[in-house]
Every structure is written in C-alpha cells, then in structure tokens.
Motif scaffolding. Structure first.
Motif, PDB file in Angstrom:
ATOM      1  N   ASN A  20      10.414  -8.523  -9.196  1.00 22.96           N
ATOM      2  CA  ASN A  20      10.001  -8.323  -7.933  1.00 22.96           C
ATOM      3  C   ASN A  20       9.478  -6.888  -7.903  1.00 22.96           C
ATOM      4  OD1 ASN A  20      13.010  -9.679  -7.526  1.00 22.96           O
ATOM      5  ND2 ASN A  20      11.357 -10.395  -6.118  1.00 22.96           N
ATOM      6  N   VAL A  21       8.333  -6.655  -7.367  1.00 20.47           N
ATOM      7  CA  VAL A  21       7.522  -5.378  -7.379  1.00 20.47           C
ATOM      8  C   VAL A  21       7.015  -5.219  -5.757  1.00 20.47           C
ATOM      9  CG1 VAL A  21       5.618  -4.051  -7.879  1.00 20.47           C
ATOM     10  CG2 VAL A  21       6.491  -5.779  -9.408  1.00 20.47           C
ATOM     11  N   THR A  22       7.341  -3.992  -5.297  1.00 22.22           N
ATOM     12  CA  THR A  22       6.821  -3.360  -3.934  1.00 22.22           C
ATOM     13  C   THR A  22       6.047  -2.030  -4.112  1.00 22.22           C
ATOM     14  OG1 THR A  22       9.016  -4.260  -2.954  1.00 22.22           O
ATOM     15  CG2 THR A  22       7.530  -2.628  -1.657  1.00 22.22           C
ATOM     16  N   LEU A  23       4.865  -2.320  -3.512  1.00 18.84           N
ATOM     17  CA  LEU A  23       3.962  -1.158  -3.629  1.00 18.84           C
ATOM     18  C   LEU A  23       3.307  -0.878  -2.427  1.00 18.84           C
ATOM     19  CD1 LEU A  23       2.274   0.595  -6.055  1.00 18.84           C
ATOM     20  CD2 LEU A  23       0.385  -1.241  -5.547  1.00 18.84           C
ATOM     21  N   SER A  24       3.816   0.175  -1.702  1.00 17.37           N
ATOM     22  CA  SER A  24       3.241   0.665  -0.312  1.00 17.37           C
ATOM     23  C   SER A  24       2.127   1.712  -0.500  1.00 17.37           C
ATOM     24  CB  SER A  24       4.198   1.074   0.480  1.00 17.37           C
ATOM     25  OG  SER A  24       5.403  -0.077   0.512  1.00 17.37           O
ATOM     26  N   MET A  25       1.154   1.795   0.075  1.00 15.25           N
ATOM     27  CA  MET A  25       0.012   2.418   0.457  1.00 15.25           C
ATOM     28  C   MET A  25      -0.427   3.189   1.758  1.00 15.25           C
ATOM     29  SD  MET A  25      -2.438   0.568  -2.253  1.00 15.25           S
ATOM     30  CE  MET A  25      -2.236  -1.102  -1.465  1.00 15.25           C
ATOM     31  N   GLU A  26      -0.852   4.265   1.818  1.00 18.11           N
ATOM     32  CA  GLU A  26      -1.044   5.042   2.945  1.00 18.11           C
ATOM     33  C   GLU A  26      -2.589   5.768   2.892  1.00 18.11           C
ATOM     34  OE1 GLU A  26       2.346   7.590   3.828  1.00 18.11           O
ATOM     35  OE2 GLU A  26       3.648   5.941   4.328  1.00 18.11           O
ATOM     36  N   GLY A  27      -2.892   6.453   4.219  1.00 17.10           N
ATOM     37  CA  GLY A  27      -4.180   6.996   3.709  1.00 17.10           C
ATOM     38  C   GLY A  27      -5.395   6.408   4.900  1.00 17.10           C
ATOM     39  N   GLU A  28      -6.440   7.197   5.140  1.00 13.58           N
ATOM     40  CA  GLU A  28      -7.430   6.670   5.870  1.00 13.58           C
ATOM     41  C   GLU A  28      -8.028   5.287   5.497  1.00 13.58           C
ATOM     42  OE1 GLU A  28     -10.521   9.650   6.468  1.00 13.58           O
ATOM     43  OE2 GLU A  28      -9.026  11.393   7.058  1.00 13.58           O
ATOM     44  N   ALA A  29      -8.146   5.169   4.325  1.00 12.96           N
ATOM     45  CA  ALA A  29      -8.862   3.655   3.727  1.00 12.96           C
ATOM     46  C   ALA A  29      -7.820   2.760   4.248  1.00 12.96           C
ATOM     47  CB  ALA A  29      -8.753   3.835   2.300  1.00 12.96           C
ATOM     48  N   VAL A  30      -6.623   2.639   4.318  1.00 11.61           N
ATOM     49  CA  VAL A  30      -5.809   2.000   4.674  1.00 11.61           C
ATOM     50  C   VAL A  30      -5.868   1.728   6.052  1.00 11.61           C
ATOM     51  CG1 VAL A  30      -3.564   1.099   5.015  1.00 11.61           C
ATOM     52  CG2 VAL A  30      -3.870   2.222   2.935  1.00 11.61           C
ATOM     53  N   SER A  31      -6.081   2.741   6.942  1.00  8.80           N
ATOM     54  CA  SER A  31      -6.063   2.718   8.282  1.00  8.80           C
ATOM     55  C   SER A  31      -7.446   1.937   8.876  1.00  8.80           C
ATOM     56  CB  SER A  31      -5.928   3.977   9.069  1.00  8.80           C
ATOM     57  OG  SER A  31      -4.705   4.747   8.744  1.00  8.80           O
ATOM     58  N   SER A  32      -8.460   2.359   8.161  1.00  2.00           N
ATOM     59  CA  SER A  32      -9.759   1.595   8.560  1.00  2.00           C
ATOM     60  C   SER A  32      -9.546   0.046   8.197  1.00  2.00           C
ATOM     61  CB  SER A  32     -10.630   2.001   7.564  1.00  2.00           C
ATOM     62  OG  SER A  32     -10.638   1.553   5.938  1.00  2.00           O
ATOM     63  N   LEU A  33      -8.598  -0.438   7.661  1.00  2.00           N
ATOM     64  CA  LEU A  33      -8.634  -2.106   7.484  1.00  2.00           C
ATOM     65  C   LEU A  33      -7.941  -2.616   8.718  1.00  2.00           C
ATOM     66  CD1 LEU A  33      -7.246  -2.552   3.790  1.00  2.00           C
ATOM     67  CD2 LEU A  33      -9.686  -2.631   4.568  1.00  2.00           C
ATOM     68  N   GLY A  34      -7.760  -1.705   9.562  1.00  2.00           N
ATOM     69  CA  GLY A  34      -7.036  -2.413  10.892  1.00  2.00           C
ATOM     70  C   GLY A  34      -5.797  -2.882  10.936  1.00  2.00           C
ATOM     71  N   LEU A  35      -4.811  -2.349   9.704  1.00  2.00           N
ATOM     72  CA  LEU A  35      -3.614  -2.963   9.529  1.00  2.00           C
ATOM     73  C   LEU A  35      -2.489  -1.915   9.604  1.00  2.00           C
ATOM     74  CD1 LEU A  35      -4.374  -4.571   6.063  1.00  2.00           C
ATOM     75  CD2 LEU A  35      -4.335  -5.854   8.060  1.00  2.00           C
ATOM     76  N   GLY A  36      -2.730  -1.006  10.405  1.00  2.00           N
ATOM     77  CA  GLY A  36      -1.928   0.078  10.828  1.00  2.00           C
ATOM     78  C   GLY A  36      -2.017   1.214   9.568  1.00  2.00           C
ATOM     79  N   ASP A  37      -0.959   2.414   9.831  1.00  2.00           N
ATOM     80  CA  ASP A  37      -0.876   3.561   9.015  1.00  2.00           C
ATOM     81  C   ASP A  37      -0.678   3.227   7.465  1.00  2.00           C
ATOM     82  OD1 ASP A  37      -1.778   5.002  11.201  1.00  2.00           O
ATOM     83  OD2 ASP A  37       0.600   5.215  11.673  1.00  2.00           O
TER      84      ASP A  37
END
Length: 219
Positions: A20-37
């Motif tokens: 089981n792996v969990t990987l969380s990412m943040e940043g402007e590039a993520v926000s630009s996808l329209g999926l939140g912060d």
C-alpha cells in the motif's frame, strides 16, 4: 537478527507481498488541475518476486483524480538491462535501466540496507502479534542513497504517471525514511514494514512546475 533475515531472504524461493502506497502532492501545478490544493495518489497491489533470475510481477489498483485504475507491472532482466513494463489505463509503457547492484536490490529485500545502517536501529523490548504469530519490531531511520532500494517497484509506477520524478532524481541529499520493520520470531523472515518518507517537501516533481510531495508513506 538482521543478518539472519538477510540470509533467509537471499534464497531462490519466490516471495509474495502486498503493498500500500500513499503519495500526496501540493503546489500551483496541482491547483491548476482544478482538483483543489492537493492531490493524492494511492496504490494497492499484490506482488511476487524472485531473486534468481531477478524478476517481479505486481497487479493491483492505482487511485488518482478521484478514480481507481487497474494496473500491472512486470520486471525482468535481459543481459545488462532491467526492463519494466507498466500497464495502466489501457496503455503499456516500457522502461529500461542498466543493471547495477542498487537496482537489483530493489527487487529483493531491505535487509542489506538495514545491515549497512545498524547504528540507527533499535529493537523493541516487547514483541507484537501478527496473524497469530509473534514478531520482533525493529525501527530506525535511513538517509540519502540508502532509501533508494526501499522505494522499490513504487518508483517505476509513479514515474510512469509523472507523479514521482523526484524519487528518481540524481541526488538523495536531505531525504530520509522512518521505518518500522517486523520480523517473525520463529523463522526470522520479514512480516511487514511501515515507511514514512521525509524531505520530499521541497523537491519539484517535474522541471518548470511548482509541485511538491507533501506526504509519502508505504506499507
């Protein structure tokens, strides 16, 4: 104890695992996808490996963008190369790397890396019970290049989808992993391992994009 684990995992017998792996990412590039912060990628997969020849097969699900995708991964050795095929979202991708000791150890056990970091390990005074069996609990921290082999097959999968370019970067300076490693008391074989990776917060995933890994755990 670690030496016994190392010897026992070097046999030519196939090994089975669940990851089981969990990987969380943040940043402007993520926000630009329209999926939140933030965006979280998960992997839940069964895996089989052999040491001689070095090979691995993994099948499971990848979760991202609020959806789950079936995925498969095959890794084989061919002359001087390790070849990995990753199938996901009705597409197959092929990756090739030159065979070297760190790459090969990704497909086997973490015991060799623990042997190299004995000073950082501690053995819990009390054992735990897992599925009716008694296990020793070893914990510690690894840093830098030593964490590369722990990441293992997750690296190929996340690199394929562009979610973990930092993991395959040229430097591991400042990166570390806190781990908990359970070993069977009767057979001195690995039972489970929990890893919490640290230091990825300030690494951009892709050149030119503001995207950082804020959380990275593996069981």
């Amino acid at each position: 104890l670690i030496k016994a684990v190392d010897e026992n995992t070097k046999s030519n017998k196939p090994s089975d695992a669940h990851m089981n792996v969990t990987l969380s990412m943040e940043g402007e590039a993520v926000s630009s996808l329209g999926l939140g912060d933030s965006m979280t990628i998960t992997m839940d997969a069964d895996m089989q490996t052999t040491n001689d020849p070095v090979a691995a097969y993994m099948k499971g699900t990848m979760g991202m963008f609020g959806m789950n995708f079936d995925m498969e991964l095959y890794t084989v050795t061919d002359d001087s190369k390790i070849i990995t095929y990753v199938g996901m979202m009705n597409q197959w991708m092929k990756q090739e790397v030159e065979v070297d000791e760190p790459q090969v150890s990704q497909l086997t056990a973490a015991a060799e890396d623990l042997l190299a970091n004995l000073d950082s390990l501690s053995l819990a005074e009390e054992t735990e019970e897992v599925d009716g069996s008694e296990v020793y609990i070893i914990s510690g921290t690894m840093e830098g290049e030593d964490i590369k082999s722990i990441i293992g097959p997750a690296e190929s999968v996340f690199n394929t989808i562009g979610g973990a370019e930092a993991i395959d970067g040229s430097t591991f300076d400042g990166l570390a992993v806190d781990f908990k490693y359970a070993v069977g008391k009767e057979d001195n074989l690995p039972v489970y391992a929990d890893y919490v990776f640290k230091g990825f917060e300030n690494i951009a995933n892709t050149d030119g994009l503001d995207m950082q890994i804020s959380n990275f755990t593996m069981h």
